[in-house]
Write a protein that holds these residues in place. Structure first.
Motif, PDB file in Angstrom:
ATOM      1  N   ILE A 129      12.028  54.907  86.440  1.00  0.00           N
ATOM      2  CA  ILE A 129      11.104  56.013  86.693  1.00  0.00           C
ATOM      3  C   ILE A 129      10.954  56.148  88.198  1.00  0.00           C
ATOM      4  O   ILE A 129      10.531  55.217  88.882  1.00  0.00           O
ATOM      5  N   ARG A 130      11.340  57.283  88.701  1.00  0.00           N
ATOM      6  CA  ARG A 130      11.311  57.536  90.146  1.00  0.00           C
ATOM      7  C   ARG A 130       9.963  58.098  90.566  1.00  0.00           C
ATOM      8  O   ARG A 130       9.470  57.811  91.646  1.00  0.00           O
ATOM      9  N   LYS A 131       9.380  58.942  89.703  1.00  0.00           N
ATOM     10  CA  LYS A 131       8.117  59.599  90.032  1.00  0.00           C
ATOM     11  C   LYS A 131       7.457  60.009  88.730  1.00  0.00           C
ATOM     12  O   LYS A 131       8.128  60.386  87.772  1.00  0.00           O
ATOM     13  N   GLN A 132       6.133  59.921  88.682  1.00  0.00           N
ATOM     14  CA  GLN A 132       5.428  60.302  87.462  1.00  0.00           C
ATOM     15  C   GLN A 132       4.046  60.822  87.796  1.00  0.00           C
ATOM     16  O   GLN A 132       3.356  60.278  88.652  1.00  0.00           O
ATOM     17  N   ASP A 133       3.675  61.914  87.137  1.00  0.00           N
ATOM     18  CA  ASP A 133       2.301  62.393  87.201  1.00  0.00           C
ATOM     19  C   ASP A 133       1.937  62.893  85.812  1.00  0.00           C
ATOM     20  O   ASP A 133       2.679  62.669  84.856  1.00  0.00           O
ATOM     21  N   SER A 134       0.824  63.573  85.664  1.00  0.00           N
ATOM     22  CA  SER A 134       0.377  63.979  84.329  1.00  0.00           C
ATOM     23  C   SER A 134       1.232  65.083  83.717  1.00  0.00           C
ATOM     24  O   SER A 134       1.190  65.298  82.513  1.00  0.00           O
ATOM     25  N   LYS A 135       2.040  65.778  84.538  1.00  0.00           N
ATOM     26  CA  LYS A 135       2.848  66.888  84.024  1.00  0.00           C
ATOM     27  C   LYS A 135       4.335  66.583  83.931  1.00  0.00           C
ATOM     28  O   LYS A 135       5.018  67.084  83.043  1.00  0.00           O
ATOM     29  N   LYS A 136       4.860  65.782  84.872  1.00  0.00           N
ATOM     30  CA  LYS A 136       6.305  65.552  84.927  1.00  0.00           C
ATOM     31  C   LYS A 136       6.631  64.080  85.166  1.00  0.00           C
ATOM     32  O   LYS A 136       5.874  63.365  85.805  1.00  0.00           O
ATOM     33  N   ILE A 137       7.806  63.693  84.656  1.00  0.00           N
ATOM     34  CA  ILE A 137       8.346  62.360  84.909  1.00  0.00           C
ATOM     35  C   ILE A 137       9.758  62.562  85.452  1.00  0.00           C
ATOM     36  O   ILE A 137      10.540  63.315  84.878  1.00  0.00           O
ATOM     37  N   THR A 138      10.078  61.896  86.556  1.00  0.00           N
ATOM     38  CA  THR A 138      11.432  61.961  87.111  1.00  0.00           C
ATOM     39  C   THR A 138      12.116  60.630  86.848  1.00  0.00           C
ATOM     40  O   THR A 138      11.639  59.581  87.275  1.00  0.00           O
ATOM     41  N   LEU A 139      13.230  60.704  86.108  1.00  0.00           N
ATOM     42  CA  LEU A 139      14.018  59.517  85.792  1.00  0.00           C
ATOM     43  C   LEU A 139      15.260  59.503  86.659  1.00  0.00           C
ATOM     44  O   LEU A 139      15.898  60.538  86.853  1.00  0.00           O
ATOM     45  N   GLU A 140      15.614  58.343  87.179  1.00  0.00           N
ATOM     46  CA  GLU A 140      16.836  58.195  87.966  1.00  0.00           C
ATOM     47  C   GLU A 140      17.834  57.369  87.170  1.00  0.00           C
ATOM     48  O   GLU A 140      17.503  56.285  86.697  1.00  0.00           O
ATOM     49  N   LEU A 141      19.032  57.904  87.029  1.00  0.00           N
ATOM     50  CA  LEU A 141      20.104  57.208  86.331  1.00  0.00           C
ATOM     51  C   LEU A 141      21.221  56.938  87.319  1.00  0.00           C
ATOM     52  O   LEU A 141      21.663  57.841  88.025  1.00  0.00           O
ATOM     53  N   PHE A 169      29.930  61.223  90.662  1.00  0.00           N
ATOM     54  CA  PHE A 169      28.528  61.304  91.061  1.00  0.00           C
ATOM     55  C   PHE A 169      27.987  59.917  91.376  1.00  0.00           C
ATOM     56  O   PHE A 169      28.489  58.916  90.886  1.00  0.00           O
ATOM     57  N   SER A 170      26.965  59.885  92.222  1.00  0.00           N
ATOM     58  CA  SER A 170      26.365  58.600  92.592  1.00  0.00           C
ATOM     59  C   SER A 170      25.093  58.315  91.801  1.00  0.00           C
ATOM     60  O   SER A 170      24.748  57.169  91.564  1.00  0.00           O
ATOM     61  N   ARG A 171      24.395  59.389  91.394  1.00  0.00           N
ATOM     62  CA  ARG A 171      23.202  59.225  90.566  1.00  0.00           C
ATOM     63  C   ARG A 171      22.782  60.575  89.999  1.00  0.00           C
ATOM     64  O   ARG A 171      23.233  61.623  90.454  1.00  0.00           O
ATOM     65  N   LEU A 172      21.915  60.519  88.992  1.00  0.00           N
ATOM     66  CA  LEU A 172      21.362  61.711  88.363  1.00  0.00           C
ATOM     67  C   LEU A 172      19.848  61.580  88.339  1.00  0.00           C
ATOM     68  O   LEU A 172      19.318  60.475  88.148  1.00  0.00           O
ATOM     69  N   HIS A 173      19.162  62.693  88.527  1.00  0.00           N
ATOM     70  CA  HIS A 173      17.714  62.725  88.346  1.00  0.00           C
ATOM     71  C   HIS A 173      17.417  63.697  87.210  1.00  0.00           C
ATOM     72  O   HIS A 173      17.884  64.842  87.231  1.00  0.00           O
ATOM     73  N   PHE A 174      16.671  63.238  86.220  1.00  0.00           N
ATOM     74  CA  PHE A 174      16.207  64.085  85.129  1.00  0.00           C
ATOM     75  C   PHE A 174      14.704  64.245  85.284  1.00  0.00           C
ATOM     76  O   PHE A 174      13.982  63.244  85.338  1.00  0.00           O
ATOM     77  N   VAL A 175      14.229  65.471  85.353  1.00  0.00           N
ATOM     78  CA  VAL A 175      12.791  65.736  85.369  1.00  0.00           C
ATOM     79  C   VAL A 175      12.427  66.196  83.967  1.00  0.00           C
ATOM     80  O   VAL A 175      12.992  67.175  83.462  1.00  0.00           O
TER      81      VAL A 175
END
Length: 85
Positions: free
Chosen positions: A3-15, A24-30
């Motif tokens: 989990i890269r970032k999280q608040d009450s509305k969104k979560i950003t996952l780093e793969l 690719f070097s990484r992916l971010h899913f919001v």
């Protein structure tokens, strides 16, 4: 996955790939923090470039008609069957 970032509305996952990749070097899913629908994907390539895809007005299970998936190959096309594993 972390989990890269999280608040009450969104979560950003780093793969990050387990093995180094030239694609690719990484992916971010919001994702939406309530229903976990994917809102945005960012692809980071090995050269430092990024491509971001944002999803808006998504309709799930919209009932697409089967006729939209019909495909007739043009005359002269050679059809190749995929190998089975």
């Amino acid at each position: 996955i972390r989990i890269r970032k999280q608040d009450s509305k969104k979560i950003t996952l780093e793969l990050v790939p387990k093995e180094r990749s030239s694609q690719f070097s990484r992916l971010h899913f919001v994702v939406d923090a309530q229903d976990y629908n994917v809102l945005e994907v960012t692809v980071f390539d090995a050269l430092g470039n990024t491509n971001t895809l944002r999803f808006q007005n998504v309709r799930q299970n919209a009932g697409l008609p089967d006729k939209g998936f019909d495909f007739t190959p043009p005359k002269g096309t050679t059809r190749v069957k995929a190998p089975s594993n």
